[in-house]
Design a protein around this motif. Structure first.
Motif, PDB file in Angstrom:
ATOM      1  N   ARG A 167     -56.094  -5.019  37.523  1.00  0.00           N
ATOM      2  CA  ARG A 167     -55.645  -3.660  37.849  1.00  0.00           C
ATOM      3  C   ARG A 167     -54.466  -3.241  36.999  1.00  0.00           C
ATOM      4  O   ARG A 167     -54.337  -2.090  36.616  1.00  0.00           O
ATOM      5  N   ALA A 168     -53.584  -4.190  36.698  1.00  0.00           N
ATOM      6  CA  ALA A 168     -52.409  -3.862  35.883  1.00  0.00           C
ATOM      7  C   ALA A 168     -52.836  -3.422  34.483  1.00  0.00           C
ATOM      8  O   ALA A 168     -52.341  -2.432  33.956  1.00  0.00           O
ATOM      9  N   ALA A 169     -53.776  -4.157  33.893  1.00  0.00           N
ATOM     10  CA  ALA A 169     -54.236  -3.800  32.550  1.00  0.00           C
ATOM     11  C   ALA A 169     -55.034  -2.501  32.580  1.00  0.00           C
ATOM     12  O   ALA A 169     -54.916  -1.666  31.688  1.00  0.00           O
ATOM     13  N   SER A 170     -55.830  -2.309  33.618  1.00  0.00           N
ATOM     14  CA  SER A 170     -56.624  -1.081  33.730  1.00  0.00           C
ATOM     15  C   SER A 170     -55.726   0.127  33.958  1.00  0.00           C
ATOM     16  O   SER A 170     -56.014   1.219  33.478  1.00  0.00           O
ATOM     17  N   LYS A 171     -54.659  -0.086  34.711  1.00  0.00           N
ATOM     18  CA  LYS A 171     -53.749   1.008  35.033  1.00  0.00           C
ATOM     19  C   LYS A 171     -53.067   1.552  33.776  1.00  0.00           C
ATOM     20  O   LYS A 171     -52.803   2.737  33.672  1.00  0.00           O
ATOM     21  N   ARG A 218     -42.072   0.168  22.139  1.00  0.00           N
ATOM     22  CA  ARG A 218     -42.396  -1.092  21.471  1.00  0.00           C
ATOM     23  C   ARG A 218     -43.338  -1.928  22.337  1.00  0.00           C
ATOM     24  O   ARG A 218     -44.312  -2.507  21.840  1.00  0.00           O
ATOM     25  N   ASP A 219     -43.056  -1.966  23.638  1.00  0.00           N
ATOM     26  CA  ASP A 219     -43.926  -2.698  24.568  1.00  0.00           C
ATOM     27  C   ASP A 219     -45.319  -2.068  24.628  1.00  0.00           C
ATOM     28  O   ASP A 219     -46.325  -2.782  24.676  1.00  0.00           O
ATOM     29  N   LYS A 256     -44.982  -6.316  32.685  1.00  0.00           N
ATOM     30  CA  LYS A 256     -43.630  -6.104  32.158  1.00  0.00           C
ATOM     31  C   LYS A 256     -43.391  -4.615  31.889  1.00  0.00           C
ATOM     32  O   LYS A 256     -42.349  -4.066  32.267  1.00  0.00           O
ATOM     33  N   LEU A 257     -44.376  -3.961  31.270  1.00  0.00           N
ATOM     34  CA  LEU A 257     -44.257  -2.546  30.954  1.00  0.00           C
ATOM     35  C   LEU A 257     -44.202  -1.705  32.223  1.00  0.00           C
ATOM     36  O   LEU A 257     -43.391  -0.777  32.336  1.00  0.00           O
ATOM     37  N   GLU A 258     -45.039  -2.051  33.192  1.00  0.00           N
ATOM     38  CA  GLU A 258     -45.048  -1.322  34.458  1.00  0.00           C
ATOM     39  C   GLU A 258     -43.698  -1.453  35.173  1.00  0.00           C
ATOM     40  O   GLU A 258     -43.152  -0.467  35.673  1.00  0.00           O
ATOM     41  N   ARG A 259     -43.161  -2.668  35.193  1.00  0.00           N
ATOM     42  CA  ARG A 259     -41.850  -2.893  35.818  1.00  0.00           C
ATOM     43  C   ARG A 259     -40.767  -2.094  35.105  1.00  0.00           C
ATOM     44  O   ARG A 259     -39.927  -1.448  35.741  1.00  0.00           O
ATOM     45  N   ARG A 260     -40.789  -2.130  33.782  1.00  0.00           N
ATOM     46  CA  ARG A 260     -39.772  -1.423  33.000  1.00  0.00           C
ATOM     47  C   ARG A 260     -39.847   0.084  33.251  1.00  0.00           C
ATOM     48  O   ARG A 260     -38.826   0.756  33.369  1.00  0.00           O
ATOM     49  N   LYS A 261     -41.059   0.624  33.349  1.00  0.00           N
ATOM     50  CA  LYS A 261     -41.222   2.054  33.614  1.00  0.00           C
ATOM     51  C   LYS A 261     -40.758   2.415  35.014  1.00  0.00           C
ATOM     52  O   LYS A 261     -40.201   3.493  35.234  1.00  0.00           O
TER      53      LYS A 261
END
Length: 183
Positions: free
Chosen positions: A165-169, A68-69, A46-51
């Motif tokens: 990978r998403a969490a590591s990124k 906040r995210d 979600k955070l990656e998409r928002r960024k």
């Protein structure tokens, strides 16, 4: 010497599987870990998409939502690390006992020949308890640490226990960067 080298690699593989098995019993199969892991995955994506969508937007509302995210993700990662902590203590205790046993078995024996001379501050570890001045001789502890470092990561990936990978990124964890630190 080759037999010792192969034995040490085998010991490293076995201890890595033992460590992951112990971690699975104490952590990975618990409901709390599963819930936190899925939450971290979801929040990371979600955070990656928002960024990606908003990029370097100057809108204060968007920045607040992203911060906040990031804070939620940081808190969940911290909780995930705390859940893993008890397993780390048990694994550390088991590995220390095994390491001291194997260290006494291989004490003073050259188990491998390094193709290079290690830098001076590593020579104490690579040439530990070996007689002579040939610093390309390798001690048990050095080879075991190198093998364990490389093999355990691959076993975690093989068994599916490595972080996504998403969490590591995102790079946030118990000691990760603070939200908005690299802006």
């Amino acid at each position: 010497m080759w037999a010792d080298t192969i034995l040490i690699v085998f010991i490293s593989v076995c201890t890595a599987f033992l460590g992951e098995g112990l971690t699975w019993v104490l952590v990975y199969r618990t409901e709390k870990y599963q819930k936190l892991k899925t939450e971290v995955e979801k929040q990371s994506k979600k955070l990656e998409r928002r960024k990606e969508i908003h990029g370097d937007s100057l809108d204060k509302a968007v920045k607040k939502k992203i911060e906040r995210d990031e804070e939620k993700l940081k808190n969940n990662n911290r909780d995930l690390s705390l859940v893993k902590m008890k397993s780390m203590f048990a694994t550390g205790f088991a590995f220390t006992a095994l390491l001291s046993m194997f260290n006494s078995i291989f004490d003073g024996r050259v188990v491998a020949q390094l193709p290079f001379t290690p830098i001076s501050w590593i020579q104490g570890l690579s040439h530990r308890n070996l007689s002579g001045d040939d610093y390309t001789d390798c001690s048990f502890i050095f080879l075991y640490i190198l093998c364990t470092m490389s093999i355990r990561q691959n076993i975690q990936k093989l068994l599916g226990f490595a972080p996504s990978r998403a969490a590591s990124k995102q790079g946030v964890g118990l000691f990760g960067p603070a939200p908005g630190q690299f802006k």
